[in-house]
Every structure is written in C-alpha cells, then in structure tokens.
Design a protein around this motif. Structure first.
Motif, PDB file in Angstrom:
ATOM      1  N   ASP A  98      -2.826  -1.832  -8.853  1.00 13.19           N
ATOM      2  CA  ASP A  98      -2.218  -1.295  -7.547  1.00 13.19           C
ATOM      3  C   ASP A  98      -2.032  -0.658  -6.235  1.00 13.19           C
ATOM      4  O   ASP A  98      -3.476  -0.496  -6.049  1.00 13.19           O
ATOM      5  CB  ASP A  98      -0.925  -0.349  -7.996  1.00 13.19           C
ATOM      6  CG  ASP A  98      -0.377  -0.028  -9.431  1.00 13.19           C
ATOM      7  OD1 ASP A  98      -1.148   0.469 -10.379  1.00 13.19           O
ATOM      8  OD2 ASP A  98      -0.047  -0.892  -9.886  1.00 13.19           O
ATOM      9  N   TRP A  99      -1.459  -0.595  -5.211  1.00 15.65           N
ATOM     10  CA  TRP A  99      -1.365  -0.189  -4.139  1.00 15.65           C
ATOM     11  C   TRP A  99      -0.445   0.842  -3.670  1.00 15.65           C
ATOM     12  O   TRP A  99       0.539   0.486  -4.097  1.00 15.65           O
ATOM     13  CB  TRP A  99      -1.275  -1.068  -3.021  1.00 15.65           C
ATOM     14  CG  TRP A  99      -2.813  -2.222  -2.291  1.00 15.65           C
ATOM     15  CD1 TRP A  99      -3.272  -4.078  -3.019  1.00 15.65           C
ATOM     16  CD2 TRP A  99      -3.748  -2.063  -2.067  1.00 15.65           C
ATOM     17  NE1 TRP A  99      -4.537  -4.430  -3.072  1.00 15.65           N
ATOM     18  CE2 TRP A  99      -4.789  -3.254  -2.237  1.00 15.65           C
ATOM     19  CE3 TRP A  99      -4.373  -1.483  -1.093  1.00 15.65           C
ATOM     20  CZ2 TRP A  99      -6.033  -3.286  -1.621  1.00 15.65           C
ATOM     21  CZ3 TRP A  99      -5.463  -1.119  -0.399  1.00 15.65           C
ATOM     22  CH2 TRP A  99      -6.244  -2.589  -0.608  1.00 15.65           C
ATOM     23  N   TYR A 100      -1.202   1.555  -3.485  1.00 14.15           N
ATOM     24  CA  TYR A 100      -0.332   2.926  -2.713  1.00 14.15           C
ATOM     25  C   TYR A 100      -0.580   3.126  -1.466  1.00 14.15           C
ATOM     26  O   TYR A 100      -1.985   2.329  -0.912  1.00 14.15           O
ATOM     27  CB  TYR A 100      -1.312   3.861  -3.495  1.00 14.15           C
ATOM     28  CG  TYR A 100      -0.979   3.664  -5.178  1.00 14.15           C
ATOM     29  CD1 TYR A 100      -1.031   3.432  -5.743  1.00 14.15           C
ATOM     30  CD2 TYR A 100       0.292   4.831  -5.863  1.00 14.15           C
ATOM     31  CE1 TYR A 100      -0.459   3.207  -7.665  1.00 14.15           C
ATOM     32  CE2 TYR A 100       1.047   4.902  -6.846  1.00 14.15           C
ATOM     33  CZ  TYR A 100       0.406   4.142  -7.619  1.00 14.15           C
ATOM     34  OH  TYR A 100       1.111   4.543  -9.268  1.00 14.15           O
ATOM     35  N   ARG A 101       0.228   4.026  -0.863  1.00 15.03           N
ATOM     36  CA  ARG A 101      -0.205   4.949   0.127  1.00 15.03           C
ATOM     37  C   ARG A 101      -0.080   5.991  -0.185  1.00 15.03           C
ATOM     38  O   ARG A 101       0.796   6.448   0.009  1.00 15.03           O
ATOM     39  CB  ARG A 101      -0.240   3.712   1.155  1.00 15.03           C
ATOM     40  CG  ARG A 101       1.635   3.779   1.488  1.00 15.03           C
ATOM     41  CD  ARG A 101       2.227   2.829   3.164  1.00 15.03           C
ATOM     42  NE  ARG A 101       3.696   2.981   2.081  1.00 15.03           N
ATOM     43  CZ  ARG A 101       4.547   2.326   3.556  1.00 15.03           C
ATOM     44  NH1 ARG A 101       4.247   1.346   4.698  1.00 15.03           N
ATOM     45  NH2 ARG A 101       6.228   2.861   3.792  1.00 15.03           N
ATOM     46  N   GLN A 102      -0.742   7.082   1.793  1.00 16.60           N
ATOM     47  CA  GLN A 102      -0.279   8.230   1.652  1.00 16.60           C
ATOM     48  C   GLN A 102      -0.164   8.788   2.714  1.00 16.60           C
ATOM     49  O   GLN A 102      -1.162   8.410   3.641  1.00 16.60           O
ATOM     50  CB  GLN A 102      -1.228   8.851   0.596  1.00 16.60           C
ATOM     51  CG  GLN A 102      -0.583  10.682   1.135  1.00 16.60           C
ATOM     52  CD  GLN A 102      -1.162  11.841  -0.335  1.00 16.60           C
ATOM     53  OE1 GLN A 102      -2.479  11.095  -0.309  1.00 16.60           O
ATOM     54  NE2 GLN A 102      -0.792  12.780  -0.491  1.00 16.60           N
ATOM     55  N   ALA A 103       0.694   8.845   3.467  1.00 15.36           N
ATOM     56  CA  ALA A 103       1.200   9.608   4.913  1.00 15.36           C
ATOM     57  C   ALA A 103       0.963  10.791   4.939  1.00 15.36           C
ATOM     58  O   ALA A 103       1.009  11.820   3.817  1.00 15.36           O
ATOM     59  CB  ALA A 103       2.515   8.856   5.466  1.00 15.36           C
ATOM     60  N   PRO A 104       0.603  10.925   6.191  1.00 16.16           N
ATOM     61  CA  PRO A 104       0.345  12.947   6.879  1.00 16.16           C
ATOM     62  C   PRO A 104       1.553  14.012   5.982  1.00 16.16           C
ATOM     63  O   PRO A 104       2.722  13.245   6.195  1.00 16.16           O
ATOM     64  CB  PRO A 104      -0.266  12.975   7.807  1.00 16.16           C
ATOM     65  CG  PRO A 104      -0.506  12.285   8.434  1.00 16.16           C
ATOM     66  CD  PRO A 104      -0.053  10.597   7.508  1.00 16.16           C
ATOM     67  N   ALA A 119       2.409  -2.010  -4.413  1.00 18.43           N
ATOM     68  CA  ALA A 119       2.347  -3.365  -4.875  1.00 18.43           C
ATOM     69  C   ALA A 119       1.856  -3.283  -5.879  1.00 18.43           C
ATOM     70  O   ALA A 119       0.969  -2.259  -6.400  1.00 18.43           O
ATOM     71  CB  ALA A 119       2.402  -4.358  -4.213  1.00 18.43           C
ATOM     72  N   THR A 120       1.809  -4.445  -7.345  1.00 19.00           N
ATOM     73  CA  THR A 120       1.265  -3.909  -8.145  1.00 19.00           C
ATOM     74  C   THR A 120       1.216  -5.456  -8.839  1.00 19.00           C
ATOM     75  O   THR A 120       2.534  -6.326  -8.690  1.00 19.00           O
ATOM     76  CB  THR A 120       2.569  -4.389  -9.168  1.00 19.00           C
ATOM     77  OG1 THR A 120       2.840  -2.203  -8.559  1.00 19.00           O
ATOM     78  CG2 THR A 120       1.669  -4.041 -10.940  1.00 19.00           C
ATOM     79  N   ILE A 121      -0.437  -5.643  -8.887  1.00 19.93           N
ATOM     80  CA  ILE A 121      -0.682  -7.745  -9.849  1.00 19.93           C
ATOM     81  C   ILE A 121      -0.632  -6.904 -11.082  1.00 19.93           C
ATOM     82  O   ILE A 121      -1.824  -6.735 -11.322  1.00 19.93           O
ATOM     83  CB  ILE A 121      -1.339  -8.201  -8.553  1.00 19.93           C
ATOM     84  CG1 ILE A 121      -1.654  -9.359  -9.488  1.00 19.93           C
ATOM     85  CG2 ILE A 121      -2.550  -7.111  -8.269  1.00 19.93           C
ATOM     86  CD1 ILE A 121      -1.937 -10.457  -8.062  1.00 19.93           C
ATOM     87  N   SER A 122       0.486  -7.774 -11.730  1.00 23.55           N
ATOM     88  CA  SER A 122      -0.268  -7.912 -13.098  1.00 23.55           C
ATOM     89  C   SER A 122      -1.342  -8.790 -14.153  1.00 23.55           C
ATOM     90  O   SER A 122      -2.147  -9.345 -13.410  1.00 23.55           O
ATOM     91  CB  SER A 122       0.923  -8.360 -14.689  1.00 23.55           C
ATOM     92  OG  SER A 122       0.975  -9.920 -14.291  1.00 23.55           O
ATOM     93  N   SER A 130       1.286 -11.728 -12.459  1.00 25.06           N
ATOM     94  CA  SER A 130       3.046 -11.667 -11.358  1.00 25.06           C
ATOM     95  C   SER A 130       2.803 -11.098 -10.611  1.00 25.06           C
ATOM     96  O   SER A 130       2.426  -9.698 -10.884  1.00 25.06           O
ATOM     97  CB  SER A 130       4.494 -11.590 -12.605  1.00 25.06           C
ATOM     98  OG  SER A 130       3.764 -10.156 -13.327  1.00 25.06           O
ATOM     99  N   THR A 131       3.925 -10.421  -9.244  1.00 17.92           N
ATOM    100  CA  THR A 131       3.994  -9.461  -8.065  1.00 17.92           C
ATOM    101  C   THR A 131       5.583  -8.675  -8.603  1.00 17.92           C
ATOM    102  O   THR A 131       6.109  -8.856  -8.738  1.00 17.92           O
ATOM    103  CB  THR A 131       3.079 -10.241  -7.365  1.00 17.92           C
ATOM    104  OG1 THR A 131       4.090 -11.007  -6.658  1.00 17.92           O
ATOM    105  CG2 THR A 131       2.320  -9.825  -6.814  1.00 17.92           C
ATOM    106  N   GLU A 132       5.130  -6.777  -8.165  1.00 12.19           N
ATOM    107  CA  GLU A 132       5.544  -6.677  -7.370  1.00 12.19           C
ATOM    108  C   GLU A 132       6.015  -5.630  -6.436  1.00 12.19           C
ATOM    109  O   GLU A 132       4.607  -5.557  -6.240  1.00 12.19           O
ATOM    110  CB  GLU A 132       6.996  -5.602  -9.057  1.00 12.19           C
ATOM    111  CG  GLU A 132       6.846  -6.085 -10.387  1.00 12.19           C
ATOM    112  CD  GLU A 132       7.284  -5.161 -10.542  1.00 12.19           C
ATOM    113  OE1 GLU A 132       7.570  -5.516 -12.158  1.00 12.19           O
ATOM    114  OE2 GLU A 132       7.155  -3.492 -11.031  1.00 12.19           O
TER     115      GLU A 132
END
Length: 113
Positions: free
Chosen positions: A35-41, A49-52, A56-58
């Motif tokens: 997965d890719w995550y993000r965190q803003a202040p 986003a996720t790659i299995s 496959s991607t979501e």
C-alpha cells in the motif's frame, strides 16, 4: 527483518508530477500486498493505493485517475506515479506491507499553488 525505504518526494508546483519509490528488503513484494498511504499535518494517515500479489490495483477516490501504483518484482520496488498534483496532496507519503505491518520512514511531498 522487513525494511522499507521511500524516496522521490520533494517540492513541486500544482499540476506537476512526482514519482515515489519504495525499496523493500526482507520480504518479496511479489508475495505481498503493498500500500501507499499519506498523512497531512493534523490529519489521520489515509490509504491511497494498493497493489495485490497478483498485480491488481485499487485507489482511493481522491487520487484515482491521477495516481498510479506499480511494482518491479525484480528490483523489489513499489512506485507511486503522481500526476496533476494539487496543494491538498501535500503530505508525508509512506509505503506499507500488510503481512508484516511494516512502514517506511516516509517521504515529504509539498505541492505549491
């Protein structure tokens, strides 16, 4: 021991692009959900986003059509191509391995208006 190292962040103008990279060690990404995550202040960390295992991607609705997750199983790397960046995309971006609950240290993305 699983280790994830992100890179590729930086300062970009609105409308620009960046490609983030995450190199994994201690685990084969071809056998992992990444997965890719993000965190803003001041905000919670959010899944983008996720790659299995099968490739496959979501995507989260706010980035679908602008961001693309991909991987190179030979290099054991995961990427996040980010296009049409907006100031609200400013955050620290993290990659994550679900099977081991492992996080990278994050890479800062700042989008100026």
């Amino acid at each position: 021991q699983v280790q994830l190292v992100e890179s590729g962040g930086g300062l970009v103008q609105a409308g620009g692009s960046l490609r983030l990279s995450c190199v994994a060690s201690g685990i084969a990404i071809s056998r992992s959900i990444m997965d890719w995550y993000r965190q803003a202040p001041g905000k919670q960390r959010e899944l983008l986003a996720t790659i299995s295992r099968g490739g496959s991607t979501e995507y989260q609705d706010s980035v679908r059509g602008r961001f693309t997750i991909s991987r190179d199983t030979v290099k054991n790397m995961v990427y996040l191509q980010m296009n049409s960046l907006k100031p609200e995309d400013t955050a620290v971006y993290y990659c994550y391995v679900r099977s081991t609950f492992s996080w990278g240290q994050g890479t800062q993305v700042t989008v100026s208006s």
